[in-house]
Scaffold this active site. Structure first.
Site, PDB file in Angstrom:
ATOM      1  N   SER A  94       0.799  -1.227   0.000  1.00 18.14           N
ATOM      2  CA  SER A  94       0.000   0.000   0.000  1.00 18.14           C
ATOM      3  C   SER A  94       0.829   1.273   0.000  1.00 18.14           C
ATOM      4  O   SER A  94       0.335   2.316  -0.430  1.00 18.14           O
ATOM      5  CB  SER A  94      -0.962  -0.001   1.183  1.00 18.14           C
ATOM      6  N   HIS A 101      -5.363  -3.385  -2.758  1.00 20.82           N
ATOM      7  CA  HIS A 101      -5.025  -2.420  -3.816  1.00 20.82           C
ATOM      8  C   HIS A 101      -4.940  -3.075  -5.206  1.00 20.82           C
ATOM      9  O   HIS A 101      -4.528  -2.436  -6.163  1.00 20.82           O
ATOM     10  CB  HIS A 101      -3.713  -1.719  -3.496  1.00 20.82           C
ATOM     11  N   LYS A 141     -11.658   0.621  -2.195  1.00 19.72           N
ATOM     12  CA  LYS A 141     -10.639   1.298  -2.993  1.00 19.72           C
ATOM     13  C   LYS A 141     -11.090   1.354  -4.462  1.00 19.72           C
ATOM     14  O   LYS A 141     -11.903   2.203  -4.781  1.00 19.72           O
ATOM     15  CB  LYS A 141      -9.293   0.621  -2.752  1.00 19.72           C
TER      16      LYS A 141
HETATM   17  N1  PMP Z   1      -5.268  -3.984   3.579  1.00 19.44           N
HETATM   18  C1  PMP Z   1      -4.515  -3.082   2.930  1.00 19.44           C
HETATM   19  C2  PMP Z   1      -3.306  -3.537   2.189  1.00 19.44           C
HETATM   20  C3  PMP Z   1      -4.874  -1.724   2.961  1.00 19.44           C
HETATM   21  O1  PMP Z   1      -4.127  -0.806   2.340  1.00 19.44           O
HETATM   22  C4  PMP Z   1      -6.047  -1.335   3.661  1.00 19.44           C
HETATM   23  C5  PMP Z   1      -6.542   0.100   3.689  1.00 19.44           C
HETATM   24  N2  PMP Z   1      -5.594   1.082   3.769  1.00 19.44           N
HETATM   25  C6  PMP Z   1      -6.773  -2.315   4.328  1.00 19.44           C
HETATM   26  C7  PMP Z   1      -6.366  -3.632   4.263  1.00 19.44           C
HETATM   27  C8  PMP Z   1      -7.999  -1.944   5.109  1.00 19.44           C
HETATM   28  O2  PMP Z   1      -9.088  -1.798   4.281  1.00 19.44           O
HETATM   29  P1  PMP Z   1     -10.343  -0.916   4.711  1.00 19.44           P
HETATM   30  O3  PMP Z   1     -10.016   0.503   4.374  1.00 19.44           O
HETATM   31  O4  PMP Z   1     -11.473  -1.461   3.935  1.00 19.44           O
HETATM   32  O5  PMP Z   1     -10.504  -1.107   6.197  1.00 19.44           O
END
Ligand code: PMP
Length: 391
Positions: A179, A207, A238
């Protein structure tokens, strides 16, 4: 209550230049966003396909709400299991080519619930050092032994696997697209190691969902590993532009999670309108591959432009492009200067990224115009020069 605790800690965060604050973003999420009352180009959203502000999702949500109301009223296991949830789960399973899928309220809750229910004392989990915080929290909650391997370092992972004896279950867990770095995990090698050392594999496609693979199914599709990954999770927040998350895999995996994952059991079901909007988002992802094509065109253009200028963009291969300036203060200054020019890219600092790797996390969207990309590149060239960021 010891008020000094709060004051001292806040002063410490401030002193290190790491204080975070919320900014108001007005209006729908688009290629432009209204920040502090001013329209600026948005280059820091996870809304890769531009669906978050798409009126079709809002309409689908409104129709879902008019059919089933706003709130789910209770946990899915009590009386909150609604037809919008079942439709979305069926759609995700079909789209991903999995036997079944299960919704979670957020990606964070999915990771925490999946890892803490499947693994426990006596198990060991190998986790890439750059995995998302929710994966780490899930492992901590599980009480399994956590071994963090250096980022994408398959030699170190192999060594750790060969040294780990006497554990009941083993699992390798990785983000598929990281991320903060925008690079892709070597899933083919991870799967080979998992086969050799008899491990489960769990992949976080947050992502990658809607972004990677011919049809946008994620990195698992890109690598052709649909049958080899035991646990696939992803979020709908996302590229799908909605909210909520899923886990997909075998029928028994989903049955197990439904019975054991506490972040599924002890929380209210997603509002049915949200589930209806996510269903519509998946249809759009399937029907409009041109969005993904445009996203990749923009990504290539931005990556090439930044690299030609000499910015440190690490191994980015995706719409997430880090522009590393190392120093946290400098990252904030660069972000503020850009905002002054009408470009919003937030600074990412420790502890989200390792010390001395502070960066701007540029994220490209399908809906950016070529002139938007050129404008950002021009601003970065000029401000980078002024701040003496090119060596
Ligand atoms: N996994 C990854 C790799 C992320 O980047 C994120 C969000 N930043 C999440 C899980 C969490 O997802 P959510 O925003 O739906 O809680």
């Amino acid at each position: 209550m010891n008020k000094l605790f709060l004051e001292e800690n806040l002063a410490d965060i401030r002193g290190k230049g790491l204080e975070r604050a919320l900014r108001l973003a007005e209006g729908p999420q688009g290629r432009k966003i209204r920040i502090n009352g001013r329209d600026v180009l948005n280059f820091c959203s996870n809304n890769y396909l531009g669906l978050a502000g798409d009126a079709r999702l809002a309409r689908a949500a409104a129709e879902g709400m008019s059919r089933e109301g706003f709130g789910a009223g209770a946990s899915r296991l009590v009386c909150g299991n609604m037809s919008a949830h079942l439709q979305l789960e069926a759609k995700i399973a079909r789209f991903k080519g999995a036997e079944e899928s299960l919704l979670f309220s957020t990606g964070y809750m999915a990771n925490v619930g999946i890892l803490s229910s499947l693994f426990g004392r006596g198990d060991i989990i190998f986790s890439d050092r750059f995995n998302h915080a929710s994966i780490i929290d899930g492992i901590l909650l599980s009480q399994a032994k956590m071994k963090r391997y250096p980022h994408k370092d398959m030699g170190s992972l192999r060594k750790m696997l060969s040294e780990a004896r006497g554990f009941r279950k083993r699992c390798i867990v990785t983000d598929s697209v990281f991320s903060m770095d925008g690079d892709i995990a070597p899933l083919d090698k991870i799967v080979s190691l998992a086969e050799e050392y008899d491990c489960w594999v769990m992949v976080d496609e947050a992502h990658a969902f809607g972004v990677l693979g011919e049809q946008g199914k994620g990195a698992v599709e890109l690598f052709g590993l649909e049958d080899k990954i035991d646990i696939q999770m992803g979020t709908l927040s996302k590229a799908a532009g909605c909210f909520g998350a899923y886990c997909c895999g075998s029928r028994n995996l989903i049955k197990f999670l439904m019975n054991r994952a506490r972040s599924f059991i002890y929380t209210t079901g997603l509002p049915p309108g949200v589930a209806a909007a996510a269903c519509r988002a998946i249809e759009i992802i399937e029907d409009e591959p041109q969005r993904r094509e445009r996203l990749w065109e923009n990504t290539r253009y931005m990556l090439n432009g930044l690299r030609r200028m000499g910015w440190e963009t690490l191994d980015s291969q995706t719409p997430i492009i880090p522009v590393v300036v190392k120093d946290a203060g400098l990252a904030v200054t660069l972000s503020q200067r850009l905002l002054g020019e009408g470009v919003f890219i937030s600074a990412i600092r420790p502890p989200t990224v390792p010390q001395n790797t502070s960066r701007l996390r540029v994220s490209v969207m399908a809906t950016h115009e070529r002139e938007d990309l050129n404008f950002v590149l021009d601003c970065l060239a000029r401000i980078g020069e002024e701040l003496c960021l090119f060596s």
